[in-house]
Design an enzyme around this catalytic site. Structure first.
Site, PDB file in Angstrom:
ATOM      1  N   SER A 289       0.811  -1.215   0.000  1.00  0.00           N
ATOM      2  CA  SER A 289       0.000   0.000   0.000  1.00  0.00           C
ATOM      3  C   SER A 289       0.848   1.270   0.000  1.00  0.00           C
ATOM      4  CB  SER A 289      -0.956  -0.055   1.189  1.00  0.00           C
ATOM      5  OG  SER A 289      -1.963   0.923   1.085  1.00  0.00           O
ATOM      6  N   ASP A 300       9.715   5.818 -10.189  1.00  0.00           N
ATOM      7  CA  ASP A 300       9.178   6.502 -11.375  1.00  0.00           C
ATOM      8  C   ASP A 300       9.900   7.806 -11.678  1.00  0.00           C
ATOM      9  OD1 ASP A 300       7.411   4.512 -11.911  1.00  0.00           O
ATOM     10  OD2 ASP A 300       5.617   5.583 -11.262  1.00  0.00           O
ATOM     11  N   LYS A 314      -0.757  -4.156  -3.256  1.00  0.00           N
ATOM     12  CA  LYS A 314      -2.038  -3.725  -2.691  1.00  0.00           C
ATOM     13  C   LYS A 314      -2.221  -2.251  -3.028  1.00  0.00           C
ATOM     14  CE  LYS A 314      -5.219  -2.625   0.633  1.00  0.00           C
ATOM     15  NZ  LYS A 314      -5.751  -1.298   0.963  1.00  0.00           N
TER      16      LYS A 314
END
Length: 549
Positions: A289, A300, A314
Site C-alpha cells: 500500500s 518513477d 495492494k
C-alpha cells in the site's frame, strides 16, 4: 434542421444512458426480491431450525469473497475491534506477547510506556489478568483484556523470568505506534531510516530522522529507506514521506474509481528535504500500500534505487460506509496509480505464494510504462525492484529453533546472567557463549525435518506400499543414520546464522526494538548490498538509474 438533428441525437444518447442505468438498478431490485423470497422461505420451511443471522452472514461473506480481500462487512459486535485495529492510537500498557505453551509470554517492551516503567521483563509469563486466568486463551482474547480506557488499571499476575510469582498493577495509557523505530549510521557515511508504518506524522518523523542524521554526520553521502514488512497506512503520509526526497508540486499518486467525482490527484505539498542525496529503498513481499506508493514514486522519478523483493501489490482505496442496525461496510472504491501511470494492485487478488507475495505474472499480461528518464517499468502487481534479491531459502534448523523458542529462551537466560552488555553495534557473543547455547539447545526438543528427511519418509512409505521395503531397508537405515549424524553437528555448521539471531534477540533485551534493529542490520544481506551501491554513487548506482532497459 441541423439543430433538430443534433438535439435528436443527444436525446437518444441520454436515453440510452438512462436505459442502461435503469436496467442496472432493475437487476439489483429484481435480485433483491428473489433473495428476500428465498431467504424467508428457507428460514420458514427448512426441516431443521435455522439461525437467520448466521445464514445471512454466510450469504454476505460469500458475496464479498467474490470481490477483493479488502472489502469487508462488520457486524455491530465487530465494529469496536475493527475501529481499534484500524486506529493509529492504542490504549494499552505497551507490550508485545506471543502465546507459548498455552500462556501469553512478553516478547517485547515499548520503551518508557507503562509496562516498561512498571518493571515488566521480556520473558515474563502472564498467568492472569485482573484475576482471570490466561491459560488457554487466544491471542485476541488476551489482547482484548489488556485494552481499556486510558487511565484505568489492569493487574497482571506474573511468573517472572527469575521464577517468582508477582502481582503487578499497570495503568493503561494511550499511545501511537512508532513510525520510525530506528534511524542511524550503518557506516561512517551511509545512514539508514527504518519506517515500520504510515501512521500520523510518518512524513514528519522521516524528515526529522533524516535531518538529524545529516546534522550529526555532514559527510553522509547516501541513505537507506527500509520499508520491509511495512503494511502501509495513511495515504497522505505516503505523500509526505515521498516528499522528503521529491520536489514540491510533483505528482505522487492518483486514485481512480468508477465514480469520477471521487477520483483524486495528490501532489507533494512541501519543499523537499533533499533531492540530491543517493537513496536506496529496501522492499520485500510484505511492503504494501503506502510503502508501494513511496517506493514506486521514487522509482518513477528515478530518484533512487529499489532493492529487494517485489512488493505485495495492494493498490486499493477503501472507504467505510455505515449501514443499518449499527453495521459497517468497508468497500473498495478506487485504485492507486503512481506517476508513470502504473497501477500497483496485483492483477489477481486471490492467487499468492505462501509468504503472501504476488505469484509470477506472465509477461503477456503486463503493460509497459516509462520512468521520468525513460527506463522501462511494468504493472501487474506491486513494484519490481531495480536490484532483485531473492528471499533466502528457509533453514529448517533455524525455523525449528525459532518455533520452539530456543533462541528466545536462551536470550532470557543470558539476560539473567548479565546485567549489562556493550552497545548494540559492538555486541558479539563469544565462542564460549555459543558453546553454552549448544548445550542449552541440546537439552531442549527442537526436532525438525530436512527436505532429505521428507523425501526419505516418502521413499519408505512408497517402498512399504509396493512391498520393496525389505529389499532396501539396510540402505534406508544407513542413509537415515548419516542424516541424523549430520544433524548432530548442524548447530556448529550453522553457527554464523544462529549466532546472529541470538545477538539480535539479546540486544532487544537491553536496547528495545531500536537495538534489535540496529544489530540485525549489521549482517543483513539487503543492507550490505545497499551500502555497496551507495558507497560508489557514480558507479553501479548511477548505471541502474540511467540504463534504458
Amino acid at each position: 434542421m441541423n439543430k433538430k438533428w443534433i438535439y435528436g441525437v443527444l436525446i437518444i444518447l441520454v436515453s440510452m444512458g438512462s436505459i442502461s442505468a435503469t436496467d442496472h438498478y432493475f437487476e439489483i431490485s429484481r435480485n433483491l426480491d428473489v433473495f428476500a423470497s428465498l431467504y424467508k422461505d428457507v428460514n420458514a420451511s427448512y426441516v431443521d431450525d435455522t439461525d437467520p443471522s448466521k445464514l445471512m452472514r454466510i450469504c454476505i461473506d460469500g458475496m464479498l469473497k467474490t470481490l477483493d480481500p479488502f472489502t469487508n462487512y462488520f457486524s455491530g459486535s465487530q465494529i469496536e475491534d475493527a475501529r481499534l485495529e484500524n486506529s493509529s492510537k492504542i490504549v494499552e500498557i505497551g507490550i508485545h506477547f506471543h502465546i507459548i505453551d498455552s500462556l501469553p509470554v512478553v516478547t517485547d517492551l515499548i520503551k518508557d510506556l507503562p509496562a516498561d516503567k512498571a518493571g515488566l521483563q521480556i520473558g515474563d509469563k502472564i498467568l492472569a489478568l485482573d484475576g482471570q486466568s490466561t491459560r488457554g486463551k487466544t491471542y485476541d482474547e488476551v489482547s482484548q483484556a489488556l485494552r481499556g480506557q486510558a487511565g484505568t488499571s489492569v493487574t497482571l499476575s506474573l511468573l517472572t523470568i527469575q521464577g517468582q510469582n508477582k502481582e503487578l498493577p499497570i495503568t493503561r495509557q494511550e499511545f501511537q505506534q512508532t513510525n520510525v523505530p530506528y534511524s542511524g549510521m550503518l557506516t561512517r557515511d551511509i545512514g539508514c531510516i527504518n519506517l515500520k508504518i504510515f501512521n500520523p506524522n510518518a512524513g514528519k518523523d522521516v524528515r526529522e530522522a533524516y535531518e538529524k542524521l545529516k546534522k550529526d554526520h555532514p559527510d553522509m553521502k547516501g541513505v537507506i529507506l527500509d520499508l520491509r514488512g511495512n503494511p502501509g497506512g495513511l495515504l497522505n503520509e505516503a505523500v509526505n514521506v515521498a516528499n522528503v526526497f521529491i520536489d514540491k508540486n510533483k505528482l505522487i499518486v492518483t486514485t481512480k474509481g468508477r465514480v469520477a467525482e471521487w477520483n483524486s490527484t495528490l501532489k507533494a505539498l512541501n519543499e523537499p528535504t533533499d533531492t540530491k542525496i543517493p537513496v536506496v529503498v529496501l522492499t520485500d513481499s510484505h511492503s504494501a500500500s503506502a510503502s508501494e506508493i513511496v517506493s514506486g514514486c521514487i522509482q518513477d522519478y528515478d530518484r533512487g534505487v529499489i532493492l529487494g523483493q517485489r512488493t505485495y501489490g495492494k493498490g486499493l482505496v477503501q472507504v467505510t460506509k455505515t449501514l443499518s442496525y449499527n453495521t459497517i461496510l468497508k468497500v473498495t472504491t478506487a485504485k492507486y496509480y503512481i506517476p508513470s501511470g502504473r497501477c500497483i494492485q496485483a492483477l489477481n487478488y486471490a492467487e499468492r505464494n505462501e509468504d503472501g507475495s504476488v505469484k509470477r505474472i506472465p509477461d503477456s499480461l503486463k503493460k509497459e510504462f516509462k520512468t521520468a528518464d525513460g527506463r522501462r517499468v511494468w504493472d501487474g502487481g506491486g513494484i519490481d525492484p531495480d536490484v532483485p534479491i531473492a528471499k533466502p531459502a528457509a533453514n529448517p534448523l533455524v525455523e525449528a529453533l525459532l518455533e520452539k523458542n530456543v533462541i528466545f529462551d536462551y536470550a532470557t537466560k543470558y539476560k539473567l546472567k548479565h546485567s549489562t552488555i556493550s552497545p548494540a553495534a559492538d555486541f558479539k557473543i563469544s565462542d564460549q557463549d555459543y558453546a553454552d547455547f549448544i548445550a542449552f539447545a541440546n537439552a531442549r526438543d527442537y526436532s525438525y525435518k530436512t527436505e532429505c528427511d521428507k523425501l526419505l519418509d516418502k521413499l519408505k512409505e512408497a517402498a512399504t506400499e509396493e512391498k520393496y521395503y525389505d529389499a532396501v531397508k539396510a540402505q534406508y537405515e544407513d542413509i537415515k543414520k548419516k542424516l541424523d549424524a549430520d544433524k548432530a553437528t548442524a548447530l556448529q555448521k550453522n553457527k554464523k546464522e544462529i549466532a546472529t539471531l541470538i545477538e539480535n534477540e539479546i540486544c532487544g533485551r537491553y536496547y528495545y526494538m531500536n537495538g534489535k534493529i540496529e544489530k540485525s542490520l549489521q549482517n543483513d544481506e539487503l543492507a550490505i548490498r545497499a551500502i555497496q551501491l551507495l558507497s560508489d554513487p557514480d558507479g553501479e548506482y548511477k548505471t541502474l538509474l540511467t540504463a534504458k532497459k
